[in-house]
Design a protein around this motif. Structure first.
Motif, PDB file in Angstrom:
ATOM      1  N   GLY A  40     -42.964  16.225 -38.830  1.00  0.00           N
ATOM      2  CA  GLY A  40     -43.641  14.936 -38.730  1.00  0.00           C
ATOM      3  C   GLY A  40     -42.588  13.902 -38.381  1.00  0.00           C
ATOM      4  N   ARG A  41     -42.889  12.641 -38.639  1.00  0.00           N
ATOM      5  CA  ARG A  41     -41.911  11.593 -38.332  1.00  0.00           C
ATOM      6  C   ARG A  41     -40.731  11.689 -39.297  1.00  0.00           C
ATOM      7  NH1 ARG A  41     -44.396   5.909 -37.980  1.00  0.00           N
ATOM      8  NH2 ARG A  41     -45.158   6.422 -40.047  1.00  0.00           N
ATOM      9  N   ARG A  80     -39.867  14.687 -41.528  1.00  0.00           N
ATOM     10  CA  ARG A  80     -40.735  15.184 -42.601  1.00  0.00           C
ATOM     11  C   ARG A  80     -41.432  16.453 -42.114  1.00  0.00           C
ATOM     12  NH1 ARG A  80     -41.191   9.477 -43.730  1.00  0.00           N
ATOM     13  NH2 ARG A  80     -42.700   9.162 -42.074  1.00  0.00           N
ATOM     14  N   PRO A  81     -41.777  17.358 -43.045  1.00  0.00           N
ATOM     15  CA  PRO A  81     -42.380  18.622 -42.612  1.00  0.00           C
ATOM     16  C   PRO A  81     -43.854  18.479 -42.262  1.00  0.00           C
ATOM     17  CG  PRO A  81     -42.214  18.574 -45.004  1.00  0.00           C
ATOM     18  CD  PRO A  81     -41.598  17.301 -44.512  1.00  0.00           C
ATOM     19  N   TYR A 114     -47.099  21.155 -42.104  1.00  0.00           N
ATOM     20  CA  TYR A 114     -47.464  22.532 -42.428  1.00  0.00           C
ATOM     21  C   TYR A 114     -48.705  22.958 -41.656  1.00  0.00           C
ATOM     22  CZ  TYR A 114     -44.328  21.501 -46.256  1.00  0.00           C
ATOM     23  OH  TYR A 114     -43.228  21.120 -46.981  1.00  0.00           O
ATOM     24  N   LYS A 140     -55.408   5.995 -39.232  1.00  0.00           N
ATOM     25  CA  LYS A 140     -54.517   5.243 -40.123  1.00  0.00           C
ATOM     26  C   LYS A 140     -53.276   4.862 -39.316  1.00  0.00           C
ATOM     27  CE  LYS A 140     -51.400   5.852 -43.902  1.00  0.00           C
ATOM     28  NZ  LYS A 140     -50.413   6.901 -43.980  1.00  0.00           N
ATOM     29  N   ASP A 178     -51.981   8.539 -37.769  1.00  0.00           N
ATOM     30  CA  ASP A 178     -52.654   9.624 -38.502  1.00  0.00           C
ATOM     31  C   ASP A 178     -54.162   9.551 -38.322  1.00  0.00           C
ATOM     32  OD1 ASP A 178     -50.286  10.505 -39.581  1.00  0.00           O
ATOM     33  OD2 ASP A 178     -50.546   9.419 -41.472  1.00  0.00           O
ATOM     34  N   LYS A 198     -55.434  13.131 -45.342  1.00  0.00           N
ATOM     35  CA  LYS A 198     -54.863  13.283 -44.001  1.00  0.00           C
ATOM     36  C   LYS A 198     -55.400  14.535 -43.315  1.00  0.00           C
ATOM     37  CE  LYS A 198     -50.219  12.986 -42.157  1.00  0.00           C
ATOM     38  NZ  LYS A 198     -49.060  12.117 -42.346  1.00  0.00           N
ATOM     39  N   ASN A 230     -55.697  19.907 -39.133  1.00  0.00           N
ATOM     40  CA  ASN A 230     -56.202  20.886 -40.105  1.00  0.00           C
ATOM     41  C   ASN A 230     -57.634  21.251 -39.759  1.00  0.00           C
ATOM     42  OD1 ASN A 230     -53.812  20.537 -41.546  1.00  0.00           O
ATOM     43  ND2 ASN A 230     -54.692  18.864 -42.758  1.00  0.00           N
ATOM     44  N   LEU A 286     -52.417  23.769 -49.722  1.00  0.00           N
ATOM     45  CA  LEU A 286     -51.617  23.073 -48.706  1.00  0.00           C
ATOM     46  C   LEU A 286     -51.334  21.625 -49.125  1.00  0.00           C
ATOM     47  CD1 LEU A 286     -51.353  23.842 -45.172  1.00  0.00           C
ATOM     48  CD2 LEU A 286     -51.816  21.454 -45.537  1.00  0.00           C
ATOM     49  N   ALA A 326     -47.900  19.639 -49.051  1.00  0.00           N
ATOM     50  CA  ALA A 326     -47.816  18.387 -48.283  1.00  0.00           C
ATOM     51  C   ALA A 326     -47.459  17.202 -49.179  1.00  0.00           C
ATOM     52  CB  ALA A 326     -49.131  18.131 -47.562  1.00  0.00           C
ATOM     53  N   GLN A 345     -49.526  15.237 -50.595  1.00  0.00           N
ATOM     54  CA  GLN A 345     -50.517  14.167 -50.477  1.00  0.00           C
ATOM     55  C   GLN A 345     -51.881  14.791 -50.178  1.00  0.00           C
ATOM     56  OE1 GLN A 345     -50.720  11.660 -46.916  1.00  0.00           O
ATOM     57  NE2 GLN A 345     -48.766  12.533 -46.271  1.00  0.00           N
ATOM     58  N   ARG A 348     -49.539   2.171 -46.779  1.00  0.00           N
ATOM     59  CA  ARG A 348     -50.323   2.664 -47.910  1.00  0.00           C
ATOM     60  C   ARG A 348     -51.248   1.542 -48.374  1.00  0.00           C
ATOM     61  NH1 ARG A 348     -48.794   6.789 -46.626  1.00  0.00           N
ATOM     62  NH2 ARG A 348     -47.677   8.438 -47.674  1.00  0.00           N
TER      63      ARG A 348
END
Ligand code: ATP
Length: 331
Positions: free
Chosen positions: A120-121, A124-125, A127, A175, A179, A186, A211, A218, A222, A224, A322
């Motif tokens: 990710g950005r 970040r991972p 999955y 978002k 996202d 997410k 997803n 998961l 993640a 979150q 957020r």
């Protein structure tokens, strides 16, 4: 990943029991090798039943990507993208960036059944699970410099939302900046990596992770809340059709974006923003936070925030948004 895992799983796609011996014979390996290949399936999100005397069976059928069918659907829609479906790759973005350096053509798209180190950005991972995610990257070469790509990330998010809505999905929101969410969870992430300079031309590698049907654990990985397309009422996605439809929508949106930028998409984007007119907290790359009420997105896709001390325009950068937590607003 064990290189035999996918060939073994492909042999089991019919959902019947297969003895270790029969699988071993079909692949010209030993039974022990088959057992090893099936041992770490949990990491791929796949459950395999093992019943003594009967053999192995998939707990759920796997929906593989059908490259020929996706190519046919693209051709029918007159969308000239070139698709390669890879079995296993660390990250489709990393692989495509390497191909850009070797002169890969505009429109090359890489999709992977398994992505072992999706990103990710800010590193970040991301999955993905075998048969339950879509992980793909598309190369778009722009004539202009990096500045003309402002708003690309929200434009891509909108294209995906439109494609899912055309398939009957309801309630999907965006978002800012990049996202897709469903009920605050997410559903998809976008990672755009650009090569080129200020004056252009530029090559944008547009990576998407979505997803489709992912296991509940998961969300733990993640860190979150996570949503899947199968959690949308009445939505039964077909991965190949879905990938074709996403690529068609992306192609059409990007063609227009290349000429007109984000401005014409702005209102449509705002209409789907999960935090439109809501109070949010934005974390900057240096850790500072800014609170305010979202009053829209700008013509370059920037977030327009009313902080109470004035209106601010925030460029995407590594900014993370957020909802503001009640009671903490002025802490
Ligand atoms: P954030 O989601 O925190 O606002 P971001 O939009 O920058 O940040 P991305 O870089 O797009 O996030 O995605 C990486 C984050 O997404 C990871 O840190 C992880 O929390 C989460 N994540 C990873 N895999 C999945 C997945 N399959 N579904 C949903 N979320 C995921």
């Amino acid at each position: 990943m064990n290189p035999l895992s996918l060939p073994v799983l492909r042999l089991m796609t019919d959902g019947c029991f297969h003895s270790g011996e029969a699988i071993a014979r079909a692949l010209g390996v030993s039974r022990g090798t088959v057992w090893n290949a099936l041992r770490d399936m949990g990491a791929l999100g796949i459950q395999v039943h093992r019943v003594p005397g009967r053999g192995y069976q998939l707990a759920e059928p796997i929906q593989w990507l059908d490259a020929a069918r996706i190519e046919r659907l693209l051709a029918e829609a007159h969308v000239p993208l070139t698709l390669e479906v890879l079995d296993c790759v660390a990250s489709t973005n990393t692989e495509l960036l390497a191909r850009v350096a070797q002169g890969a053509p505009h429109g090359l798209t890489l999709a992977a059944e398994v992505q072992t180190a999706g990103r990710g950005r800010a590193g970040r991972p991301w999955y993905a699970v075998l048969g339950g995610s879509l992980a793909f990257s598309l190369l778009w070469r722009f004539e202009h410099g990096v500045g003309a790509l402002r708003g690309l990330s929200p434009a891509v998010g909108l294209a995906i939302a439109r494609a899912l809505e055309a398939q009957g999905a309801r309630g999907i929101q965006l978002k800012w900046p990049n996202d897709l969410v469903y009920r605050g969870r997410k559903l998809a992430g976008i990672l755009i990596e650009v090569q080129g300079d200020a004056l252009g031309p530029t090559a944008a590698v547009i990576g998407i992770g979505l997803n489709v049907r992912v296991p509940a654990d998961l969300a733990v990985r993640a860190g979150q809340p996570v949503a899947s397309l199968t959690s949308l009422p009445g939505f039964k996605p077909d991965r190949s059709r879905l990938l074709a439809d996403l690529l068609i929508a992306l192609y059409r949106t990007l063609e227009r974006f290349a000429v007109e930028g984000f401005a014409p998409l702005r209102r449509e984007w705002e209409a789907r923003h999960a935090y439109h007119r809501l109070r949010v907290r934005v974390t900057m790359p240096d850790g500072r936070t800014e609170e305010g009420v979202v009053w829209g997105v700008g013509e370059g896709g920037e977030l327009l925030l009313d902080t109470g001390r004035g209106r601010r325009r925030l460029a995407a950068g590594e900014v993370s948004l957020r909802p503001a937590v009640d009671g903490e607003a002025d802490a």
